[in-house]
Each structure stands twice: as structure tokens, then as C-alpha cells.
Scaffold this motif. Structure first.
Motif, mmCIF file in Angstrom:
data_model
loop_
_atom_site.group_PDB
_atom_site.id
_atom_site.type_symbol
_atom_site.label_atom_id
_atom_site.label_comp_id
_atom_site.label_asym_id
_atom_site.label_seq_id
_atom_site.Cartn_x
_atom_site.Cartn_y
_atom_site.Cartn_z
ATOM 1 N N ALA A 100 58.060 43.231 -81.900
ATOM 2 C CA ALA A 100 56.737 43.778 -81.121
ATOM 3 C C ALA A 100 55.788 43.474 -80.215
ATOM 4 O O ALA A 100 55.213 43.557 -78.871
ATOM 5 C CB ALA A 100 56.137 44.812 -81.870
ATOM 6 N N CYS A 101 55.324 42.125 -81.362
ATOM 7 C CA CYS A 101 54.185 41.441 -79.960
ATOM 8 C C CYS A 101 54.824 40.576 -78.736
ATOM 9 O O CYS A 101 54.552 40.753 -78.308
ATOM 10 C CB CYS A 101 54.051 39.903 -81.011
ATOM 11 S SG CYS A 101 53.012 40.926 -82.331
ATOM 12 N N SER A 102 55.970 40.305 -78.891
ATOM 13 C CA SER A 102 56.722 39.736 -77.759
ATOM 14 C C SER A 102 56.875 41.216 -76.721
ATOM 15 O O SER A 102 56.494 40.663 -75.354
ATOM 16 C CB SER A 102 58.685 39.636 -77.827
ATOM 17 O OG SER A 102 59.372 39.568 -76.786
ATOM 18 N N ALA A 103 57.515 42.280 -76.838
ATOM 19 C CA ALA A 103 57.033 43.363 -76.481
ATOM 20 C C ALA A 103 56.189 43.635 -75.708
ATOM 21 O O ALA A 103 55.920 43.987 -74.203
ATOM 22 C CB ALA A 103 58.106 44.733 -76.308
ATOM 23 N N LEU A 104 55.053 43.783 -76.539
ATOM 24 C CA LEU A 104 54.038 44.323 -76.074
ATOM 25 C C LEU A 104 53.429 43.333 -75.255
ATOM 26 O O LEU A 104 52.462 43.595 -74.262
ATOM 27 C CB LEU A 104 52.655 44.108 -77.273
ATOM 28 C CG LEU A 104 51.080 44.542 -77.217
ATOM 29 C CD1 LEU A 104 51.499 45.048 -76.260
ATOM 30 C CD2 LEU A 104 50.571 44.108 -78.054
ATOM 31 N N ALA A 105 53.060 42.244 -75.208
ATOM 32 C CA ALA A 105 52.723 40.964 -74.318
ATOM 33 C C ALA A 105 53.619 40.939 -73.333
ATOM 34 O O ALA A 105 52.586 41.170 -71.726
ATOM 35 C CB ALA A 105 52.817 39.589 -75.096
ATOM 36 N N LEU A 106 54.880 41.616 -72.845
ATOM 37 C CA LEU A 106 55.590 42.115 -71.997
ATOM 38 C C LEU A 106 54.909 42.587 -70.783
ATOM 39 O O LEU A 106 54.812 42.841 -70.088
ATOM 40 C CB LEU A 106 57.067 41.272 -72.076
ATOM 41 C CG LEU A 106 57.542 40.071 -72.432
ATOM 42 C CD1 LEU A 106 59.569 40.212 -72.991
ATOM 43 C CD2 LEU A 106 57.853 39.366 -70.936
#
Length: 175
Positions: A100-106
Motif C-alpha cells: 500500500a505504501c508503494s502504491a501511495l508513493a507512486l
């Protein structure tokens, strides 16, 4: 050697790499919330210790961020993801959070990328963010101890500089 995708690297990561990957994504997005960048430093130290002290350090980081005034709407998801960090040092929970953090940062980087057209590929900010995420996971998968975390934090610092510059360009472009 074929390079692995971000999804594959997250699936292979252990708890330490997952916690660092999720934290790195949020740390790079921190300029949306606060100018003081050391808010998450105790949590980085906690990753080196592993499960011992993770929950306490996470609570300390959350409390420090609770004192930060609400920023614009773009910062709200970053604050929510820090709040969603699992207190348990468990692979399944950390995998879900890191993903989820990866998706948010992207997504944060996608919103700041210059327009590339309706069907165009992701712009340079998203490509750079994805590259940093992959590099951090690759480093943590092969480097034990604090050396890998230091190298990951160097990439986080680079990513924060890029995001601050993008935010500055966006602010200058607004009437």
C-alpha cells in the motif's frame, strides 16, 4: 541476470525489508506533511533492531506526526498510511502495508509528474520513484545489518529532494 519487478521483490522480502520498504516510501513522501525530516528517524533505528521495539518506536513516530498541523488534502493519505503501519512484526501484515505504501508513493509522484498525454507512459517522477523502490528492496535482500539500511536511507534522501523540487515547481506554476 533478469531484474525482478517491484511486486516480485515485495513478495520475496522478509520482515526487515518490508518494514524498510514501506517506511522508505512514506519517508520520501514526508515533504507533503512536514519540513522537519527527522520525524521518522527513530523508526528507521527500530528496523535495525527488528521486532524488538518496533511497536514502541512506531507509536513514537505517530505521536510526533500527530503534532504536525493538517496540511492540504494531498498529505492526508501519507498520514493515513503511517497510521496504518502494523504494530506487529509479521510478514503478512508488513507485506500488505509495504504494498500500500508503494502504491501511495507512486500515486503521489504520478500526480506531480508533468502531463505526458492521455495514454502516455508514466513520467520521470514515477519512473524515478519506482526505480528507487526496486533499488531499496534489492539492497535489503542482499545486504544484512545496518549497511543496507544506510544505503536505503541514502535513496530516501535523494527521493525527498526530488519530491521537494517537484512540489516547488508546482507551487511556482500555480497562479
Amino acid at each position: 541476470m533478469t531484474s525482478k519487478s517491484l511486486t516480485e521483490l515485495i513478495a520475496e522480502a522478509d520482515e526487515r525489508a518490508l518494514a524498510a520498504s514501506g517506511l522508505a516510501c512514506l519517508d520520501r513522501c514526508l515533504p507533503l506533511l512536514v519540513d522537519e525530516m527527522d520525524v521518522l528517524r527513530p523508526l528507521w533505528s527500530g528496523i535495525a533492531a527488528g521486532e524488538d521495539g518496533w511497536a514502541e518506536r512506531l507509536a513514537t513516530a505517530r505521536a510526533a506526526l500527530d503534532t504536525v498541523p493538517e496540511a492540504d488534502g494531498a498529505a492526508a493519505p501519507v498520514r493515513q498510511m503511517i497510521g496504518a503501519a502494523p504494530s506487529e512484526w509479521a510478514a503478512d501484515r508488513l507485506t500488505e502495508w509495504a504494498t500500500a505504501c508503494s502504491a501511495l508513493a507512486l500515486e503521489v509522484h504520478r500526480e506531480l509528474d508533468p502531463p505526458e498525454g492521455d495514454d502516455g507512459p508514466d513520467g520521470p517522477l514515477v519512473a524515478g520513484e519506482e526505480r528507487r523502490q526496486i533499488q531499496i528492496l534489492e539492497i535489503l535482500l542482499v545486504t544484512e545489518g545496518s549497511a543496507g539500511l544506510r544505503r536505503a536511507m541514502d535513496l530516501v534522501t535523494e527521493g525527498r529532494r526530488v519530491l521537494r523540487a517537484a512540489l516547488s515547481r508546482k507551487a511556482r506554476a500555480q497562479p
